[in-house]
Design a protein around this motif. Structure first.
Motif, PDB file in Angstrom:
ATOM      1  N   ASP A  75       0.759  -1.171   0.009  1.00  0.00           N
ATOM      2  CA  ASP A  75       0.062  -0.197  -0.311  1.00  0.00           C
ATOM      3  C   ASP A  75       0.984   1.617   0.428  1.00  0.00           C
ATOM      4  OD1 ASP A  75      -1.716   2.066   1.436  1.00  0.00           O
ATOM      5  OD2 ASP A  75      -2.436   0.952   0.409  1.00  0.00           O
ATOM      6  N   PRO A  76       1.076   2.114  -1.010  1.00  0.00           N
ATOM      7  CA  PRO A  76       1.951   2.957  -0.766  1.00  0.00           C
ATOM      8  C   PRO A  76       1.562   4.515  -0.057  1.00  0.00           C
ATOM      9  CG  PRO A  76       0.167   3.098  -3.475  1.00  0.00           C
ATOM     10  CD  PRO A  76      -0.181   1.707  -1.970  1.00  0.00           C
ATOM     11  N   ARG A  77       0.469   4.418   0.424  1.00  0.00           N
ATOM     12  CA  ARG A  77      -0.035   5.631   1.702  1.00  0.00           C
ATOM     13  C   ARG A  77       0.857   4.969   2.772  1.00  0.00           C
ATOM     14  NH1 ARG A  77      -3.045   9.897   2.358  1.00  0.00           N
ATOM     15  NH2 ARG A  77      -3.665   9.681   0.967  1.00  0.00           N
ATOM     16  N   ASP A  78       0.932   3.269   3.156  1.00  0.00           N
ATOM     17  CA  ASP A  78       1.067   3.134   4.507  1.00  0.00           C
ATOM     18  C   ASP A  78       3.462   2.661   4.488  1.00  0.00           C
ATOM     19  OD1 ASP A  78      -0.926   2.380   5.456  1.00  0.00           O
ATOM     20  OD2 ASP A  78      -1.231   0.717   4.808  1.00  0.00           O
ATOM     21  N   PHE A  79       3.226   2.291   2.723  1.00  0.00           N
ATOM     22  CA  PHE A  79       4.939   2.673   3.037  1.00  0.00           C
ATOM     23  C   PHE A  79       5.166   4.154   2.923  1.00  0.00           C
ATOM     24  CE2 PHE A  79       7.977   3.898  -0.584  1.00  0.00           C
ATOM     25  CZ  PHE A  79       9.443   3.173   0.236  1.00  0.00           C
ATOM     26  N   GLY A  80       4.526   5.135   2.777  1.00  0.00           N
ATOM     27  CA  GLY A  80       5.250   6.930   3.336  1.00  0.00           C
ATOM     28  C   GLY A  80       4.589   6.687   4.308  1.00  0.00           C
ATOM     29  N   ARG A  81       3.837   6.358   5.003  1.00  0.00           N
ATOM     30  CA  ARG A  81       3.559   6.420   6.565  1.00  0.00           C
ATOM     31  C   ARG A  81       4.687   5.746   7.358  1.00  0.00           C
ATOM     32  NH1 ARG A  81      -1.298   3.905   8.079  1.00  0.00           N
ATOM     33  NH2 ARG A  81      -1.952   5.008   9.835  1.00  0.00           N
ATOM     34  N   ILE A  82       4.976   5.090   7.144  1.00  0.00           N
ATOM     35  CA  ILE A  82       6.067   3.884   7.947  1.00  0.00           C
ATOM     36  C   ILE A  82       7.426   4.568   8.091  1.00  0.00           C
ATOM     37  CG2 ILE A  82       7.289   1.438   8.215  1.00  0.00           C
ATOM     38  CD1 ILE A  82       4.406   0.587   7.335  1.00  0.00           C
ATOM     39  N   ALA A  83       7.449   4.240   6.820  1.00  0.00           N
ATOM     40  CA  ALA A  83       9.035   5.645   5.804  1.00  0.00           C
ATOM     41  C   ALA A  83       9.646   6.781   6.664  1.00  0.00           C
ATOM     42  CB  ALA A  83       9.159   5.762   5.037  1.00  0.00           C
ATOM     43  N   ALA A  84       8.242   7.343   7.078  1.00  0.00           N
ATOM     44  CA  ALA A  84       8.273   9.030   7.841  1.00  0.00           C
ATOM     45  C   ALA A  84       8.359   8.782   9.119  1.00  0.00           C
ATOM     46  CB  ALA A  84       7.608   9.847   7.187  1.00  0.00           C
ATOM     47  N   THR A  85       7.428   7.750  10.081  1.00  0.00           N
ATOM     48  CA  THR A  85       7.196   7.574  11.252  1.00  0.00           C
ATOM     49  C   THR A  85       9.110   7.297  11.442  1.00  0.00           C
ATOM     50  OG1 THR A  85       5.328   6.773  11.374  1.00  0.00           O
ATOM     51  CG2 THR A  85       6.674   5.890  12.740  1.00  0.00           C
ATOM     52  N   ASN A  86       9.455   5.676  11.188  1.00  0.00           N
ATOM     53  CA  ASN A  86      10.630   5.416  11.094  1.00  0.00           C
ATOM     54  C   ASN A  86      11.992   6.301  10.586  1.00  0.00           C
ATOM     55  OD1 ASN A  86      12.952   3.204  11.015  1.00  0.00           O
ATOM     56  ND2 ASN A  86      13.953   4.290   9.322  1.00  0.00           N
ATOM     57  N   GLU A 119       0.138   9.252  -3.804  1.00  0.00           N
ATOM     58  CA  GLU A 119      -0.052   8.468  -2.064  1.00  0.00           C
ATOM     59  C   GLU A 119       1.461   8.073  -1.294  1.00  0.00           C
ATOM     60  OE1 GLU A 119      -2.625   7.165  -0.906  1.00  0.00           O
ATOM     61  OE2 GLU A 119      -2.807   8.624  -1.627  1.00  0.00           O
ATOM     62  N   ILE A 120       2.440   8.031  -1.814  1.00  0.00           N
ATOM     63  CA  ILE A 120       4.057   7.546  -0.559  1.00  0.00           C
ATOM     64  C   ILE A 120       4.073   9.005  -0.380  1.00  0.00           C
ATOM     65  CG2 ILE A 120       6.320   7.269  -0.676  1.00  0.00           C
ATOM     66  CD1 ILE A 120       5.287   5.391  -3.133  1.00  0.00           C
ATOM     67  N   LEU A 121       3.846   9.853  -0.694  1.00  0.00           N
ATOM     68  CA  LEU A 121       4.476  11.057   0.345  1.00  0.00           C
ATOM     69  C   LEU A 121       3.424  11.948   0.396  1.00  0.00           C
ATOM     70  CD1 LEU A 121       5.291  13.263  -3.561  1.00  0.00           C
ATOM     71  CD2 LEU A 121       6.819  12.522  -1.613  1.00  0.00           C
ATOM     72  N   ALA A 122       1.815  11.568   0.417  1.00  0.00           N
ATOM     73  CA  ALA A 122       0.618  11.631   1.099  1.00  0.00           C
ATOM     74  C   ALA A 122       0.881  10.937   2.496  1.00  0.00           C
ATOM     75  CB  ALA A 122      -0.724  11.665   0.323  1.00  0.00           C
ATOM     76  N   GLY A 123       1.348   9.846   2.612  1.00  0.00           N
ATOM     77  CA  GLY A 123       1.261   9.237   3.888  1.00  0.00           C
ATOM     78  C   GLY A 123       1.962   9.978   4.329  1.00  0.00           C
ATOM     79  N   GLY A 124       3.604  10.129   4.141  1.00  0.00           N
ATOM     80  CA  GLY A 124       5.130  10.752   4.679  1.00  0.00           C
ATOM     81  C   GLY A 124       3.716  12.447   5.301  1.00  0.00           C
ATOM     82  N   GLU A 130       0.966  14.014  12.121  1.00  0.00           N
ATOM     83  CA  GLU A 130       0.642  13.599  13.603  1.00  0.00           C
ATOM     84  C   GLU A 130       1.763  14.473  14.611  1.00  0.00           C
ATOM     85  OE1 GLU A 130       0.035   9.731  15.243  1.00  0.00           O
ATOM     86  OE2 GLU A 130      -0.123   9.624  13.224  1.00  0.00           O
ATOM     87  N   ALA A 131       3.039  14.231  13.803  1.00  0.00           N
ATOM     88  CA  ALA A 131       3.721  15.094  14.535  1.00  0.00           C
ATOM     89  C   ALA A 131       4.293  16.070  14.945  1.00  0.00           C
ATOM     90  CB  ALA A 131       5.589  14.325  13.933  1.00  0.00           C
ATOM     91  N   GLY A 132       3.630  16.993  14.600  1.00  0.00           N
ATOM     92  CA  GLY A 132       3.305  18.807  14.052  1.00  0.00           C
ATOM     93  C   GLY A 132       4.384  19.526  13.803  1.00  0.00           C
ATOM     94  N   ILE A 133       4.509  18.888  12.170  1.00  0.00           N
ATOM     95  CA  ILE A 133       5.315  19.693  11.540  1.00  0.00           C
ATOM     96  C   ILE A 133       4.840  19.227  10.252  1.00  0.00           C
ATOM     97  CG2 ILE A 133       7.482  18.444  13.383  1.00  0.00           C
ATOM     98  CD1 ILE A 133       8.581  15.975  10.950  1.00  0.00           C
ATOM     99  N   PRO A 134       6.126  20.589   9.290  1.00  0.00           N
ATOM    100  CA  PRO A 134       5.659  20.510   8.372  1.00  0.00           C
ATOM    101  C   PRO A 134       6.719  19.461   7.198  1.00  0.00           C
ATOM    102  CG  PRO A 134       7.255  21.967   8.624  1.00  0.00           C
ATOM    103  CD  PRO A 134       7.097  21.680  10.327  1.00  0.00           C
ATOM    104  N   VAL A 135       6.239  18.893   6.279  1.00  0.00           N
ATOM    105  CA  VAL A 135       7.510  18.223   5.260  1.00  0.00           C
ATOM    106  C   VAL A 135       8.049  19.567   4.500  1.00  0.00           C
ATOM    107  CG1 VAL A 135       7.968  16.969   2.674  1.00  0.00           C
ATOM    108  CG2 VAL A 135       7.086  15.932   5.185  1.00  0.00           C
ATOM    109  N   ALA A 136       9.594  20.272   4.631  1.00  0.00           N
ATOM    110  CA  ALA A 136       9.281  21.758   4.147  1.00  0.00           C
ATOM    111  C   ALA A 136      10.333  22.450   2.421  1.00  0.00           C
ATOM    112  CB  ALA A 136       9.922  22.818   5.155  1.00  0.00           C
ATOM    113  N   GLY A 137      10.284  20.495   1.811  1.00  0.00           N
ATOM    114  CA  GLY A 137      11.665  20.721   0.640  1.00  0.00           C
ATOM    115  C   GLY A 137      11.661  19.227   0.556  1.00  0.00           C
ATOM    116  N   GLY A 138      12.893  18.392   0.224  1.00  0.00           N
ATOM    117  CA  GLY A 138      12.778  17.222  -0.382  1.00  0.00           C
ATOM    118  C   GLY A 138      13.828  17.770  -1.881  1.00  0.00           C
TER     119      GLY A 138
END
Length: 347
Positions: A75-86, A119-124, A130-138
């Motif tokens: 699942d692409p969104r789950d992949f993004g969520r897991i990678a970001a949490t990690n 979807e990957i990016l959206a998951g991240g 949830e952590a209260g931070i922005p994805v400010a670039g990349g």
């Protein structure tokens, strides 16, 4: 209409199981220049810690880390969520609070649909919110295999910085999440894990380790690290080597995901588990005749695993209760640190 490819079918490995073997990493870093010529660099590469730390002034340290890998779920969104949490976990493991992230993206754009990548990016972004931070670039590249992760910046007060090398003799050891993510991911690759098992693994891997920031405010907490690709033994060894202590782990006390033992007995190991043991097995004493499946649990690479906390023994029960109340029901006291030859004894 062409069917969208499974993410895991496009990657030779997945999650933190993609990490280089500990022995290879140590060899690659062996001739790196020393960093103690920079007095404000409180944590660099010398102790295999979770992030770099730069002291700005008497009240502020900046924590910097980066983490990325290939998918271990489809699942692409789950992949993004897991990678970001990690990735964010490294900040919490140092006792800090994250303030912003930058996305790291490598995608085979000829094989994945734009909707999957979005979807990957959206998951991240979901986890960062949830952590209260922005994805400010990349930064993004066209890559042969899908890769996603974050560079994360955090802050902490110098008194709340927690290194993996500051464990003390007599400390109790607490692990906050169950072991078995690598074994579950191996079963996913073989189509041997049902939806309920996948949901359990994803729920664990997307639980933010924000409890680390709270624990670092407690003076009885001496050292923290997160348990990821090198397994409980590998990251335990980083504490043991850094502090010059021997860790004693209680095999029966180790928390496991619901089906971890069952899947391990069925042979759902990762290649990283085998590489981990080859890299550091000489520093570990195991019970005689320990079955291979139990050893595989000890070396199992965790993706977005729990925190390993070294704390004063008399404070451990109260800390454990606080950790469980914060949303970590599998947290357990799993052993102790003692004076002795650096390494690990499992009994």
């Amino acid at each position: 209409m062409n069917e969208l490819p499974r993410l895991t079918s496009l990657a030779h490995g997945g999650g933190c199981g993609c990490k280089l073997a500990p022995s290879v990493l140590r060899e690659l870093l062996a001739d790196q220049p020393v960093t103690h010529v920079f007095p404000q660099l409180l944590v660099g590469t010398e102790t295999a810690d979770d992030a770099a730390v730069w002291q700005v002034d008497d009240n502020t340290c900046v924590i910097a880390t980066t983490d990325f890998f290939m998918p271990m779920v489809d699942d692409p969104r789950d992949f993004g969520r897991i990678a970001a949490t990690n990735a964010i976990s490294d900040i919490y493991a140092m006792g800090g609070r994250p303030i912003m992230a930058l996305a790291i993206l490598g995608m085979p754009i000829d094989k994945l649909a734009p909707a999957q990548i979005r979807e990957i990016l959206a998951g991240g972004r979901e986890i960062c919110a949830e952590a209260g931070i922005p994805v400010a670039g990349g930064h993004s590249i066209d890559a042969p295999e899908p890769i996603y992760g974050l560079a994360v910046i955090g802050l902490c007060h110098p008194s709340e910085l927690r290194r993996n090398a500051d464990a003390r003799p007599g400390d109790a050891l607490i692990l906050t999440k169950g072991i078995g993510v690598g074994i579950y991911s191996a079963a996913i690759k073989k189509g041997a894990l049902d939806d309920q098992g996948i949901a359990e693994m994803v729920a664990s891997a997307t639980t933010l380790n924000r409890i680390g920031s709270d624990l670092a405010k407690r003076p009885e907490v001496h050292a923290i690290t997160d348990v990821t690709g090198f397994g409980i033994l590998g990251h335990g060894l980083e504490i043991a080597r850094g502090a010059g202590l021997r860790l004693h782990l209680d095999l029966a006390a180790l928390p496991l995901l619901d089906r971890a033992a069952e899947l391990a007995k069925a042979g759902h190991f990762t290649g990283a588990s085998t590489r981990n043991w080859a890299a550091y097995g000489a520093e570990v004493s195991l019970p005689p005749d320990l079955p291979d499946w139990q050893r595989a649990l000890l070396t199992d690479p965790q993706t977005s695993g729990g925190l390993l906390v070294s704390c004063a023994a008399d404070a451990a029960p109260d800390l454990l209760a606080s950790i469980r109340a914060a949303g970590f029901p599998l947290a357990a006291i799993i052993g102790r640190a003692e004076a002795g030859t650096p390494g690990i004894t499992v009994a």
